[in-house]
Design an enzyme around this catalytic site. Sequence first.
Site, PDB file in Angstrom:
ATOM      1  N   ARG A 285     -26.394  66.376  65.404  1.00  0.00           N
ATOM      2  CA  ARG A 285     -25.604  67.132  66.339  1.00  0.00           C
ATOM      3  C   ARG A 285     -23.953  66.659  65.914  1.00  0.00           C
ATOM      4  NH1 ARG A 285     -23.817  66.039  72.678  1.00  0.00           N
ATOM      5  NH2 ARG A 285     -22.506  67.808  72.707  1.00  0.00           N
TER       6      ARG A 285
ATOM      7  N   ALA B  82     -22.131  66.794  79.181  1.00  0.00           N
ATOM      8  CA  ALA B  82     -21.132  67.914  79.643  1.00  0.00           C
ATOM      9  C   ALA B  82     -21.102  67.683  81.133  1.00  0.00           C
ATOM     10  CB  ALA B  82     -21.748  69.039  79.056  1.00  0.00           C
TER      11      ALA B  82
ATOM     12  N   HIS C 156     -18.488  57.753  76.498  1.00  0.00           N
ATOM     13  CA  HIS C 156     -18.802  58.906  75.473  1.00  0.00           C
ATOM     14  C   HIS C 156     -18.455  58.464  74.081  1.00  0.00           C
ATOM     15  CE1 HIS C 156     -18.451  61.191  79.203  1.00  0.00           C
ATOM     16  NE2 HIS C 156     -17.418  60.410  79.713  1.00  0.00           N
TER      17      HIS C 156
ATOM     18  N   ASN D 186     -23.853  58.156  79.823  1.00  0.00           N
ATOM     19  CA  ASN D 186     -23.324  59.343  79.126  1.00  0.00           C
ATOM     20  C   ASN D 186     -23.857  60.374  79.884  1.00  0.00           C
ATOM     21  OD1 ASN D 186     -22.282  61.110  77.333  1.00  0.00           O
ATOM     22  ND2 ASN D 186     -22.518  60.017  75.528  1.00  0.00           N
TER      23      ASN D 186
ATOM     24  N   TYR E  68     -19.870  63.096  66.714  1.00  0.00           N
ATOM     25  CA  TYR E  68     -20.765  62.044  67.384  1.00  0.00           C
ATOM     26  C   TYR E  68     -21.347  61.186  66.490  1.00  0.00           C
ATOM     27  CZ  TYR E  68     -20.274  65.408  70.971  1.00  0.00           C
ATOM     28  OH  TYR E  68     -19.530  66.421  72.085  1.00  0.00           O
TER      29      TYR E  68
ATOM     30  N   ARG F 256      -9.797  65.809  72.862  1.00  0.00           N
ATOM     31  CA  ARG F 256     -10.398  67.237  72.604  1.00  0.00           C
ATOM     32  C   ARG F 256      -9.764  68.117  73.653  1.00  0.00           C
ATOM     33  NH1 ARG F 256     -16.675  65.907  72.406  1.00  0.00           N
ATOM     34  NH2 ARG F 256     -16.570  67.831  71.117  1.00  0.00           N
TER      35      ARG F 256
ATOM     36  N   GLU G 191     -19.253  54.233  82.108  1.00  0.00           N
ATOM     37  CA  GLU G 191     -19.368  55.437  81.547  1.00  0.00           C
ATOM     38  C   GLU G 191     -18.935  55.375  80.026  1.00  0.00           C
ATOM     39  OE1 GLU G 191     -16.490  58.119  83.479  1.00  0.00           O
ATOM     40  OE2 GLU G 191     -16.504  59.573  82.036  1.00  0.00           O
TER      41      GLU G 191
ATOM     42  N   PRO H  13     -27.243  66.008  78.433  1.00  0.00           N
ATOM     43  CA  PRO H  13     -28.028  66.949  77.813  1.00  0.00           C
ATOM     44  C   PRO H  13     -27.235  67.049  76.534  1.00  0.00           C
ATOM     45  CG  PRO H  13     -26.295  67.518  79.638  1.00  0.00           C
ATOM     46  CD  PRO H  13     -26.922  66.255  79.924  1.00  0.00           C
ATOM     47  N   ASN H  14     -28.098  67.266  75.392  1.00  0.00           N
ATOM     48  CA  ASN H  14     -27.762  67.322  74.088  1.00  0.00           C
ATOM     49  C   ASN H  14     -27.754  66.006  73.263  1.00  0.00           C
ATOM     50  OD1 ASN H  14     -27.608  70.229  73.944  1.00  0.00           O
ATOM     51  ND2 ASN H  14     -25.794  70.230  75.228  1.00  0.00           N
TER      52      ASN H  14
HETATM   53  C1  DQA Z   1     -19.717  63.264  75.203  1.00  0.00           C
HETATM   54  C2  DQA Z   1     -18.479  64.063  75.619  1.00  0.00           C
HETATM   55  C3  DQA Z   1     -18.786  65.371  76.334  1.00  0.00           C
HETATM   56  O1  DQA Z   1     -17.572  66.173  76.543  1.00  0.00           O
HETATM   57  C4  DQA Z   1     -19.595  66.111  75.451  1.00  0.00           C
HETATM   58  O2  DQA Z   1     -20.088  67.378  76.443  1.00  0.00           O
HETATM   59  C5  DQA Z   1     -20.817  65.443  75.393  1.00  0.00           C
HETATM   60  C6  DQA Z   1     -20.989  64.022  74.485  1.00  0.00           C
HETATM   61  C7  DQA Z   1     -19.522  62.474  74.343  1.00  0.00           C
HETATM   62  O3  DQA Z   1     -20.389  61.321  74.032  1.00  0.00           O
HETATM   63  O4  DQA Z   1     -18.566  62.303  73.364  1.00  0.00           O
HETATM   64  O5  DQA Z   1     -21.872  65.946  75.176  1.00  0.00           O
HETATM   65  O6  DQA Z   1     -20.085  62.828  76.719  1.00  0.00           O
END
Ligand code: DQA
Length: 157
Positions: free
Chosen positions: A27, A87, A110, A84, A32, A117, A108, A19-20
Amino acid sequence: MSDELATLETCDILVLNGPNLNLLGTREPSVYGIETLASIEARMVSKAQASQVKLVCCQTNFEGELVSLIQQMRTAGAKFLIINAAAYTHTSIAIRDAISAVDVPFVEVHLSNVYKRERFRHHSYLSDKADAVVCGLGAMGYDVALDYILGQMKGSL
Ligand code: DQA
């Protein structure tokens, strides 16, 4: 709105974004970065292609869709996963269980350094199952993950 789940096409490597992450580029760029997901994905597809490897990228904002795509990895012939889960990393036992069910090696990713954070980002339901975890390298994290997997594939030929 369609309630159909996406069908995963045949591939060697699946890259899943949660998501997102469709909003990458606009964003929270200070967290990011400014590269779009489309640009990251295009680079990964062509890098894999150069090694005669088929890589497919999917992004969804829905947890069940992520689960369904992971479940389809077996029938699609996908041997490696780069994920990835955004959340959902911090909340989803369902995604963890789906990865365990298909039993594929995975990295994995990020973009941000989640350990720098909020505390709720420090826990991942995936990390203890992952071959590797890359965080804090920005978009380059996806490239590093892919290099690792291409290396693994070459080693297993
Ligand atoms: C994320 C880190 C997560 O905590 C966050 O909710 C994201 C992006 C990252 O790529 O840094 O949406 O996965």
